[in-house]
Design a protein around this motif. Structure first.
Motif, mmCIF file in Angstrom:
data_model
loop_
_atom_site.group_PDB
_atom_site.id
_atom_site.type_symbol
_atom_site.label_atom_id
_atom_site.label_comp_id
_atom_site.label_asym_id
_atom_site.label_seq_id
_atom_site.Cartn_x
_atom_site.Cartn_y
_atom_site.Cartn_z
ATOM 1 N N LYS A 131 0.841 -1.191 0.000
ATOM 2 C CA LYS A 131 0.000 0.000 0.000
ATOM 3 C C LYS A 131 0.874 1.237 0.000
ATOM 4 O O LYS A 131 2.027 1.196 0.426
ATOM 5 C CB LYS A 131 -0.915 0.030 1.241
ATOM 6 C CG LYS A 131 -1.895 -1.134 1.336
ATOM 7 C CD LYS A 131 -2.852 -1.164 0.150
ATOM 8 C CE LYS A 131 -3.775 -2.381 0.202
ATOM 9 N NZ LYS A 131 -4.573 -2.527 -1.031
ATOM 10 N N TYR A 132 0.330 2.340 -0.491
ATOM 11 C CA TYR A 132 1.049 3.602 -0.375
ATOM 12 C C TYR A 132 1.221 3.937 1.096
ATOM 13 O O TYR A 132 0.477 3.451 1.958
ATOM 14 C CB TYR A 132 0.345 4.713 -1.146
ATOM 15 C CG TYR A 132 -1.073 5.009 -0.714
ATOM 16 C CD1 TYR A 132 -1.349 5.954 0.280
ATOM 17 C CD2 TYR A 132 -2.157 4.344 -1.295
ATOM 18 C CE1 TYR A 132 -2.649 6.224 0.675
ATOM 19 C CE2 TYR A 132 -3.458 4.607 -0.895
ATOM 20 C CZ TYR A 132 -3.694 5.557 0.083
ATOM 21 O OH TYR A 132 -4.984 5.826 0.487
ATOM 22 N N GLU A 134 0.737 6.279 3.334
ATOM 23 C CA GLU A 134 -0.311 6.764 4.245
ATOM 24 C C GLU A 134 -1.251 5.634 4.648
ATOM 25 O O GLU A 134 -1.581 5.467 5.822
ATOM 26 C CB GLU A 134 -1.101 7.892 3.578
ATOM 27 C CG GLU A 134 -2.212 8.457 4.461
ATOM 28 C CD GLU A 134 -3.058 9.503 3.753
ATOM 29 O OE1 GLU A 134 -4.086 9.900 4.328
ATOM 30 O OE2 GLU A 134 -2.700 9.909 2.624
ATOM 31 N N LYS A 135 -1.686 4.836 3.674
ATOM 32 C CA LYS A 135 -2.598 3.738 3.994
ATOM 33 C C LYS A 135 -1.884 2.641 4.764
ATOM 34 O O LYS A 135 -2.486 2.006 5.654
ATOM 35 C CB LYS A 135 -3.215 3.163 2.725
ATOM 36 C CG LYS A 135 -4.275 2.094 3.034
ATOM 37 C CD LYS A 135 -5.120 1.756 1.832
ATOM 38 C CE LYS A 135 -6.230 0.780 2.218
ATOM 39 N NZ LYS A 135 -7.114 0.454 1.066
ATOM 40 N N ALA A 136 -0.612 2.410 4.463
ATOM 41 C CA ALA A 136 0.134 1.365 5.160
ATOM 42 C C ALA A 136 0.282 1.666 6.646
ATOM 43 O O ALA A 136 0.551 0.753 7.441
ATOM 44 C CB ALA A 136 1.512 1.199 4.523
ATOM 45 N N ARG A 137 0.117 2.936 7.038
ATOM 46 C CA ARG A 137 0.214 3.326 8.450
ATOM 47 C C ARG A 137 -1.152 3.563 9.096
ATOM 48 O O ARG A 137 -1.226 3.813 10.292
ATOM 49 C CB ARG A 137 1.057 4.605 8.575
ATOM 50 C CG ARG A 137 2.480 4.464 8.078
ATOM 51 C CD ARG A 137 3.202 5.799 8.088
ATOM 52 N NE ARG A 137 4.525 5.711 7.501
ATOM 53 C CZ ARG A 137 5.632 5.406 8.182
ATOM 54 N NH1 ARG A 137 5.556 5.164 9.477
ATOM 55 N NH2 ARG A 137 6.805 5.340 7.581
ATOM 56 N N ARG A 138 -2.210 3.513 8.308
ATOM 57 C CA ARG A 138 -3.550 3.830 8.803
ATOM 58 C C ARG A 138 -4.053 2.730 9.731
ATOM 59 O O ARG A 138 -4.073 1.551 9.362
ATOM 60 C CB ARG A 138 -4.491 4.017 7.624
ATOM 61 C CG ARG A 138 -5.856 4.588 7.977
ATOM 62 C CD ARG A 138 -6.702 4.719 6.727
ATOM 63 N NE ARG A 138 -6.079 5.626 5.769
ATOM 64 C CZ ARG A 138 -6.406 5.655 4.478
ATOM 65 N NH1 ARG A 138 -7.302 4.807 4.002
ATOM 66 N NH2 ARG A 138 -5.807 6.519 3.675
ATOM 67 N N SER A 140 -7.016 1.842 10.762
ATOM 68 C CA SER A 140 -8.168 1.060 10.311
ATOM 69 C C SER A 140 -7.742 -0.027 9.331
ATOM 70 O O SER A 140 -8.258 -1.154 9.377
ATOM 71 C CB SER A 140 -9.207 1.979 9.661
ATOM 72 O OG SER A 140 -8.642 2.671 8.554
ATOM 73 N N TYR A 141 -6.775 0.298 8.464
ATOM 74 C CA TYR A 141 -6.310 -0.720 7.521
ATOM 75 C C TYR A 141 -5.469 -1.773 8.232
ATOM 76 O O TYR A 141 -5.590 -2.969 7.952
ATOM 77 C CB TYR A 141 -5.507 -0.103 6.382
ATOM 78 C CG TYR A 141 -5.056 -1.145 5.384
ATOM 79 C CD1 TYR A 141 -5.992 -1.815 4.598
ATOM 80 C CD2 TYR A 141 -3.720 -1.514 5.289
ATOM 81 C CE1 TYR A 141 -5.592 -2.813 3.723
ATOM 82 C CE2 TYR A 141 -3.319 -2.506 4.406
ATOM 83 C CZ TYR A 141 -4.258 -3.156 3.636
ATOM 84 O OH TYR A 141 -3.867 -4.161 2.780
ATOM 85 N N SER A 164 5.096 -0.469 2.366
ATOM 86 C CA SER A 164 5.221 0.554 1.327
ATOM 87 C C SER A 164 6.709 0.703 1.041
ATOM 88 O O SER A 164 7.547 0.141 1.748
ATOM 89 C CB SER A 164 4.647 1.892 1.800
ATOM 90 O OG SER A 164 5.548 2.533 2.695
#
Length: 252
Positions: A131-132, A134-138, A140-141, A164
């Protein structure tokens, strides 16, 4: 290596790999070592959010492996794959190989196709969702991935992770770039000579020491980098590939 049929695969001495989901990469043909082997995917078979691949890259996964072409759905995927492929503990990886069924956080039955399935030198297998950053650290993801990981059978993989391109330290990325560049060459004689020399230099030695002792100049320099990339010579993972860097042999 003169005949592919009577030469053991470089990792064939690792007995635990008989349990692996897939095998080490194909060996190069010594009579045509730069021949390109396509991976299991082609340009139209990959990508959840796009109909075709966006990026391709060529590399060997080992100094004696065939040159393979890998297709990637994005620049992010390509960068993660490149860093995975240059890690000394990685034997092989497959793109978009493995589907994992699971119940999502709302209780619905579904599945995910994992971006990369990685085979490590110790026999462990790792599933990697790319994942990019930002999403790799989110959170919820990451909660979603933790839920999938908890339902992934041990027969499929030993762990599930998210990556990422920024997961990898800049020093590691620089070393990986040098490893892939050195692997484009084909010089088994220099590789074997440098590895044999490493067993006579003592427990630890500097990069420049083994190059100078070999008498092979730039051929030895590239051979050392290939051997580090394959895990036959070791350094601290974040040390540069520089003259003063300390190296040591992999324990037999």
């Amino acid at each position: 290596m003169h005949n592919q049929n009577d030469t053991k695969h470089p990792h064939s001495t690792l007995p635990h790999l008989w349990q692996a989901t897939f095998t080490p990469p194909p060996l190069a043909d010594p009579d045509d070592p730069h021949k390109i082997v396509r991976t299991r995917l082609n340009k139209k078979e990959i990508g959840k959010s796009s109909g075709t691949c966006r990026v391709a890259f060529l590399t060997r996964l080992h100094r004696r492996a065939a040159v393979q072409e890998f297709w990637c759905a994005s620049f992010e995927e390509a960068q993660v794959y490149i860093n995975i492929a240059g890690h000394p503990d990685v034997i092989n990886f497959k793109e978009q190989l493995t589907n994992v069924p699971f119940c999502d956080l709302e209780g619905r039955e579904t599945f995910t196709r994992v971006d990369a399935h990685v085979l490590l030198r110790n026999g462990n297998e790792v599933l990697v969702s790319v994942k990019y950053d930002e999403k790799a650290r989110r959170k919820s993801y990451l909660d979603e991935v933790q839920n999938i990981a908890a339902q992934t059978p041990v027969e499929v993989a030993d762990r599930f992770t998210v990556a990422s391109r920024y997961l990898f330290h800049p020093n590691h990325r620089a070393c990986v770039e040098a490893i892939h560049k050195a692997r484009r060459g084909w010089d088994p004689e220099a590789d074997d000579a440098v590895l044999e020399l490493a067993h006579r230099l003592g427990e630890r030695f500097r990069f420049k020491d083994i190059v100078d002792a070999s008498g092979l100049g730039h051929r030895a320099h590239r051979a050392v980098i290939r051997l580090v990339g394959d895990g036959d010579l070791r350094k601290d993972l974040l040390d540069p590939l520089a003259p003063e860097t300390e190296l040591w042999r992999t324990a037999a």
